[in-house]
Write an enzyme that holds these catalytic residues in place. Structure first.
Site, short mmCIF file in Angstrom:
data_model
loop_
_atom_site.label_atom_id
_atom_site.label_comp_id
_atom_site.label_asym_id
_atom_site.label_seq_id
_atom_site.Cartn_x
_atom_site.Cartn_y
_atom_site.Cartn_z
N CYS A 1 0.86 -1.18 0.00
CA CYS A 1 0.00 0.00 0.00
C CYS A 1 0.90 1.22 0.00
O CYS A 1 1.59 1.49 0.99
CB CYS A 1 -0.92 0.00 1.22
SG CYS A 1 -1.92 1.50 1.36
N GLY A 2 0.90 1.95 -1.11
CA GLY A 2 1.78 3.11 -1.22
C GLY A 2 1.42 4.20 -0.23
O GLY A 2 2.30 4.82 0.39
N ASN A 3 0.12 4.47 -0.07
CA ASN A 3 -0.31 5.47 0.92
C ASN A 3 0.08 5.03 2.32
O ASN A 3 0.55 5.82 3.14
CB ASN A 3 -1.82 5.66 0.83
CG ASN A 3 -2.25 6.39 -0.43
OD1 ASN A 3 -1.46 7.11 -1.03
ND2 ASN A 3 -3.48 6.19 -0.83
N ASN B 1 0.90 -5.14 -5.84
CA ASN B 1 -0.53 -5.39 -5.87
C ASN B 1 -1.01 -5.47 -7.31
O ASN B 1 -0.52 -4.74 -8.18
CB ASN B 1 -1.29 -4.25 -5.16
CG ASN B 1 -1.09 -4.25 -3.67
OD1 ASN B 1 -0.64 -5.23 -3.09
ND2 ASN B 1 -1.42 -3.14 -3.02
N ASN C 1 -7.34 -4.56 -8.26
CA ASN C 1 -7.68 -3.15 -8.19
C ASN C 1 -8.01 -2.65 -9.59
O ASN C 1 -7.23 -2.88 -10.52
CB ASN C 1 -6.50 -2.35 -7.63
CG ASN C 1 -6.08 -2.82 -6.26
OD1 ASN C 1 -6.75 -2.57 -5.27
ND2 ASN C 1 -4.96 -3.53 -6.19
N GLU D 1 -10.79 -0.32 -5.20
CA GLU D 1 -9.68 -1.03 -4.59
C GLU D 1 -10.10 -2.39 -4.05
O GLU D 1 -11.12 -2.52 -3.37
CB GLU D 1 -9.10 -0.17 -3.45
CG GLU D 1 -7.80 -0.70 -2.89
CD GLU D 1 -7.15 0.29 -1.94
OE1 GLU D 1 -6.21 -0.13 -1.24
OE2 GLU D 1 -7.58 1.46 -1.89
N ARG D 2 -9.31 -3.38 -4.34
CA ARG D 2 -9.55 -4.73 -3.85
C ARG D 2 -9.60 -4.73 -2.32
O ARG D 2 -8.72 -4.21 -1.66
CB ARG D 2 -8.43 -5.66 -4.34
CG ARG D 2 -8.58 -7.11 -3.91
CD ARG D 2 -7.48 -7.99 -4.49
NE ARG D 2 -6.15 -7.66 -3.98
CZ ARG D 2 -5.08 -8.42 -4.15
NH1 ARG D 2 -5.17 -9.55 -4.84
NH2 ARG D 2 -3.91 -8.05 -3.66
N CYS E 1 -5.60 5.65 -3.94
CA CYS E 1 -4.86 4.39 -3.81
C CYS E 1 -3.44 4.63 -4.32
O CYS E 1 -3.25 4.89 -5.52
CB CYS E 1 -5.55 3.27 -4.59
SG CYS E 1 -4.62 1.71 -4.62
N THR F 1 -0.66 2.70 -4.76
CA THR F 1 -0.09 1.83 -5.79
C THR F 1 -0.83 1.98 -7.11
O THR F 1 -0.24 1.83 -8.18
CB THR F 1 -0.11 0.36 -5.34
OG1 THR F 1 -1.45 -0.04 -5.02
CG2 THR F 1 0.80 0.14 -4.14
#
Length: 345
Positions: free
Chosen positions: A100-102, A189, A225, A243-244, A252, A254
């Site tokens: 998760c980039g965030n 992801n 995603n 988002e998955r 999101c 990524t």
């Protein structure tokens, strides 16, 4: 014990006071909201099943805490000497995300302030990733740059099947939609990305595709995603993501990184490698830089990590999911983030 809430979007910090009087911190996001738990501050670490249960509880909109979240970020000791700590991401449905980039930006700020470091590595399930404090995107806005990798277009890495392709790169998939051209990429992801116009963006097509591919289906059995992307101008795009494990989300990380890469490959005259791009989303904006070397890619994701709240409660109450006696305090950083969003508009 203190539990932190953060967002990238905006970041909330919840703090808890342990039974022996020690104070610890962990964050949660708002707009793309997460709770953050530092396992190293607990008297006894939570098991994987306990973490999944906690993630589901605090992410629920009806839990009475702050109106729900996208999941739980879990910090723990690293298993390699290169990394300062490890990060695990638990989605709102209790599943574990590859990345998760965030969330990584949120964890980066937490660790940066905890250990007084500006640059280090964070261990994720697939790779140790470089992170660093970055030039603020707006006045007093805490901003971090994080590495997004590894990256792959291979069927086995993205996790699709029964579509007749080993890679999906800017092609129509009639099994999914009769018109849209898709690219599938893992970062790590899995993401399915399509370029759309305004009418397609405002239609219900993305929701239909996202819900279909994240329910039992023969094409993406582990879910994916789904992002719709609009090219606004040179080095500027808009990304909306289903988002998955979450559903529609304001941002999101990524997905924005993957969309930047796919835009650079599909429209090389509009997105340049090794230059900063502006990526708008329903919740705000980030910057990305797509790096390439001999068909190998690495993406920098640059954005805010805002702490919005701290929550004080005992470790016992945390384990019992009892926030009745929790003390919730706003940090005031949400206003800084809102000023940033207003400046974009």
């Amino acid at each position: 014990m203190q539990l932190n809430i953060s967002t990238t979007g905006s970041l909330t910090i919840i703090t808890w006071r342990s039974e022996n009087g020690r104070t610890t911190e962990s964050p949660r996001l708002s707009k793309h909201i997460f709770f953050l738990l530092d396992q190293n501050t607990l008297e006894k670490k939570l098991t994987q099943s306990e973490l999944a249960s906690l993630g589901q509880f605090i992410a629920a909109a009806n839990n009475g805490i702050i109106g729900g979240a996208d999941g739980l970020l879990v910090i723990d000791e690293a298993t390699n000497s290169q990394s300062l700590a490890s990060m695990e991401v638990i989605n709102a449905d209790g599943s574990i995300a590859s990345m998760c980039g965030n969330g990584l930006r949120t964890v980066s700020r937490f660790l940066s302030e905890k250990y007084h470091l500006e640059m280090f590595h964070v261990e994720t399930p697939l790779k140790s990733l470089a992170v660093s404090r970055a030039q603020p995107l707006h006045d007093n806005l805490q901003t971090f740059s994080v590495e997004i990798s590894p990256i792959s277009f291979a069927q086995t890495d993205v996790g699709f099947s029964n579509l007749g392709h080993e890679e999906i790169r800017n092609i129509v998939l009639p099994e999914i939609d009769p018109e849209l051209r898709f690219t599938a990429v893992a970062v790590p992801n899995p993401h399915l990305i399509a370029f759309v116009d305004q009418e397609q963006l405002q239609s219900d097509r993305q929701q239909q595709i996202g819900e279909t591919l994240n329910a039992p289906n023969p094409y993406f059995p582990d879910g994916v995603n789904v992002s719709f992307v609009q090219v606004i101008s040179a080095n500027k795009i808009f990304v909306k993501t289903f988002e998955r494990g979450v559903g529609f989300t304001n941002a999101c990380g990524t997905a924005m990184a993957a969309s930047s890469l796919v835009t650079a490959l599909t429209y090389p005259d509009l997105i340049n490698f090794n230059q900063k791009n502006t990526v708008l989303n329903p919740g705000g904006m980030v910057q990305t830089v797509v790096h390439t070397l001999d068909d190998h890619y690495r993406i920098e994701l640059i954005g805010n990590a805002t702490f919005t709240h701290t929550i004080n409660l005992s470790e016992t109450d945390l384990r019992e999911h009892d926030f009745t006696n929790a003390q919730i305090r706003e940090t005031g950083e949400q206003r800084i983030y809102q000023d940033f969003v207003d400046s974009i508009k």
